[in-house]
Scaffold this motif. Sequence first.
Motif, short mmCIF file in Angstrom:
data_model
loop_
_atom_site.label_atom_id
_atom_site.label_comp_id
_atom_site.label_asym_id
_atom_site.label_seq_id
_atom_site.Cartn_x
_atom_site.Cartn_y
_atom_site.Cartn_z
N ALA A 147 0.83 -1.21 0.00
CA ALA A 147 0.00 0.00 0.00
C ALA A 147 0.86 1.26 0.00
CB ALA A 147 -0.92 -0.01 1.22
N ILE A 148 1.98 1.23 0.73
CA ILE A 148 2.89 2.38 0.73
C ILE A 148 3.45 2.61 -0.67
CG2 ILE A 148 5.11 3.22 1.60
CD1 ILE A 148 4.44 1.89 4.26
N LEU A 149 3.85 1.52 -1.33
CA LEU A 149 4.36 1.65 -2.69
C LEU A 149 3.28 2.15 -3.65
CD1 LEU A 149 6.60 -1.54 -3.10
CD2 LEU A 149 7.35 0.85 -2.99
N SER A 150 2.05 1.66 -3.49
CA SER A 150 0.96 2.10 -4.35
C SER A 150 0.67 3.57 -4.15
CB SER A 150 -0.30 1.27 -4.07
OG SER A 150 -0.10 -0.09 -4.38
N GLU A 151 0.61 3.99 -2.88
CA GLU A 151 0.37 5.41 -2.59
C GLU A 151 1.47 6.28 -3.16
OE1 GLU A 151 1.41 9.01 -0.94
OE2 GLU A 151 2.39 7.24 -0.06
N THR A 152 2.72 5.82 -3.02
CA THR A 152 3.86 6.58 -3.53
C THR A 152 3.79 6.71 -5.05
OG1 THR A 152 5.22 5.81 -1.69
CG2 THR A 152 6.37 6.72 -3.59
N ALA A 153 3.50 5.59 -5.72
CA ALA A 153 3.42 5.62 -7.18
C ALA A 153 2.30 6.52 -7.66
CB ALA A 153 3.24 4.20 -7.71
N LEU A 154 1.13 6.41 -7.04
CA LEU A 154 -0.01 7.23 -7.46
C LEU A 154 0.25 8.71 -7.19
CD1 LEU A 154 -2.87 4.90 -6.22
CD2 LEU A 154 -2.35 5.44 -8.60
N SER A 155 0.81 9.03 -6.03
CA SER A 155 1.13 10.42 -5.72
C SER A 155 2.23 10.95 -6.63
CB SER A 155 1.55 10.55 -4.25
OG SER A 155 0.51 10.16 -3.39
N PHE A 156 3.17 10.08 -7.00
CA PHE A 156 4.25 10.47 -7.91
C PHE A 156 3.68 10.95 -9.24
CE2 PHE A 156 7.38 9.66 -11.21
CZ PHE A 156 8.55 10.15 -10.66
N PHE A 157 2.64 10.24 -9.72
CA PHE A 157 2.03 10.61 -11.00
C PHE A 157 0.91 11.63 -10.85
CE2 PHE A 157 3.79 6.37 -12.08
CZ PHE A 157 4.59 6.76 -13.15
N GLY A 158 0.67 12.12 -9.63
CA GLY A 158 -0.30 13.18 -9.44
C GLY A 158 -1.73 12.72 -9.23
N PHE A 159 -1.94 11.43 -8.90
CA PHE A 159 -3.30 10.93 -8.74
C PHE A 159 -3.60 10.51 -7.30
CE2 PHE A 159 -2.21 9.79 -13.20
CZ PHE A 159 -3.02 10.73 -13.81
N GLY A 160 -2.67 10.69 -6.40
CA GLY A 160 -2.89 10.33 -5.01
C GLY A 160 -2.98 11.58 -4.16
N ILE A 161 -2.13 11.67 -3.16
CA ILE A 161 -2.07 12.87 -2.31
C ILE A 161 -1.53 14.02 -3.14
CG2 ILE A 161 -0.98 13.85 -0.26
CD1 ILE A 161 -1.00 11.03 0.93
N GLN A 162 -2.22 15.14 -3.08
CA GLN A 162 -1.89 16.27 -3.94
C GLN A 162 -1.25 17.40 -3.14
OE1 GLN A 162 -2.59 16.22 -7.33
NE2 GLN A 162 -3.28 14.11 -7.04
N PRO A 163 -0.29 18.13 -3.74
CA PRO A 163 0.23 19.33 -3.08
C PRO A 163 -0.92 20.31 -2.82
CG PRO A 163 1.59 18.71 -4.95
CD PRO A 163 0.35 17.87 -5.01
N PRO A 164 -0.88 21.08 -1.74
CA PRO A 164 0.26 21.28 -0.82
C PRO A 164 0.46 20.18 0.21
CG PRO A 164 -1.57 22.62 -0.13
CD PRO A 164 -2.01 21.97 -1.40
N ASP A 165 -0.42 19.16 0.26
CA ASP A 165 -0.14 18.02 1.14
C ASP A 165 1.14 17.33 0.69
OD1 ASP A 165 -2.33 18.44 2.69
OD2 ASP A 165 -3.62 17.03 1.61
N VAL A 166 1.79 16.67 1.64
CA VAL A 166 3.09 16.05 1.36
C VAL A 166 3.01 14.57 1.65
CG1 VAL A 166 5.52 16.00 1.99
CG2 VAL A 166 4.31 18.17 1.94
N SER A 167 3.54 13.77 0.75
CA SER A 167 3.77 12.35 1.00
C SER A 167 5.11 12.00 0.37
CB SER A 167 2.65 11.49 0.39
OG SER A 167 2.80 11.40 -1.01
N LEU A 168 5.56 10.78 0.59
CA LEU A 168 6.83 10.38 -0.02
C LEU A 168 6.72 10.42 -1.55
CD1 LEU A 168 7.91 7.41 2.29
CD2 LEU A 168 8.71 9.78 2.31
N GLY A 169 5.55 10.14 -2.07
CA GLY A 169 5.35 10.18 -3.52
C GLY A 169 5.48 11.57 -4.09
N THR A 170 4.88 12.56 -3.43
CA THR A 170 4.98 13.93 -3.92
C THR A 170 6.42 14.44 -3.80
OG1 THR A 170 4.38 14.86 -1.75
CG2 THR A 170 2.59 14.42 -3.29
N LEU A 171 7.13 14.03 -2.75
CA LEU A 171 8.53 14.45 -2.61
C LEU A 171 9.39 13.83 -3.71
CD1 LEU A 171 9.03 14.21 1.27
CD2 LEU A 171 8.77 16.28 -0.12
N LEU A 172 9.17 12.56 -4.02
CA LEU A 172 9.92 11.91 -5.09
C LEU A 172 9.59 12.54 -6.44
CD1 LEU A 172 9.68 8.16 -4.03
CD2 LEU A 172 11.70 9.62 -3.95
#
Length: 307
Positions: free
Chosen positions: A234-259
């Motif tokens: 689930a952590i990897l899925s959240e990171t991947a989705l946030s990395f591509f802009g479909f999970g947690i969105q800025p200004p919120d922060v997750s490991l995916g948005t930081l990557l």
Amino acid sequence: MSLLNPELVESSEHVEGAHQTDAVNSRLAQIWRRLRSTPRFWVGAIALLLICLWALFGLALYPWSATDQDGLAFSQGPSASHWFGTNGIGQDLYAQTIIGLQKSLLVGLIVGPAAALIAGFVGAISGYVGGVWDRVIVWFIDLLLVLPSFYILVLLSPTFKNASIVALILFLALFGWMVLARVVRGQTMSLREREYVKAARYMGVGGLTIVRRHIIPNVASLLIIDATLGVGAAILSETALSFFGFGIQPPDVSLGTLLSAGSSAAVTRPWLFVFPSAVLILTVLATSLIGDALRDAVDPTSGATRD
């Protein structure tokens, strides 16, 4: 008129339940004995505990928050004042990494167990009732397995922008249980033919009670393993989705948005990418070590098979 004495039925049910509970407890004790003698379990457990403590208390005495900006330290590398450096607008990367880790752990620790619980309930009910209901549930599981979950999230993400982390947790949990549910269904179809299940059914014990008392305890080891491995997935899925802009969105922060933010500067400002990715790798590795040790403790032959 019933030929069975109700008091005798109730007494037999309690005795049978006690025997089944003792067997399950003995099985869990045996698993724990194997588990505590496995070094990688302790490595993973201690590492995950330290990571969780760091996520909870890592900012307690730190002078910067995730939103503070240092006007004198734009894109500064790691230093005594900014341990992980700063980004292009002077925000502290250490503080942002801690907040991102908190979000990612929250997603993983909820989604992993939630998906396992859904799988256990649906799979046990499907395997126990059989017949038409079993075919309907299996059809529904197969339908969810072939649906492109990533594209569904892409379509739904604009709707849930104001509650992105809640929607993401719900989405990952609702689309992460199907494979295990089919495994639990198969196990349940075997368990329902056992003598103690037949005896409980003959004595008039309800189906949900049988599932809760006799089926779920016997597949609990599978659910525990899947819940543990599901945390890392689930952590990897959240990171991947946030990395591509479909999970947690800025200004919120997750490991995916930081990557995602640091990937474009991985060569020129490597600290923006290296530190969040290192935290992600260590977290997923710790959960994987625990899950792998659990799998070997439940099935000692699995390690030999892999070797």
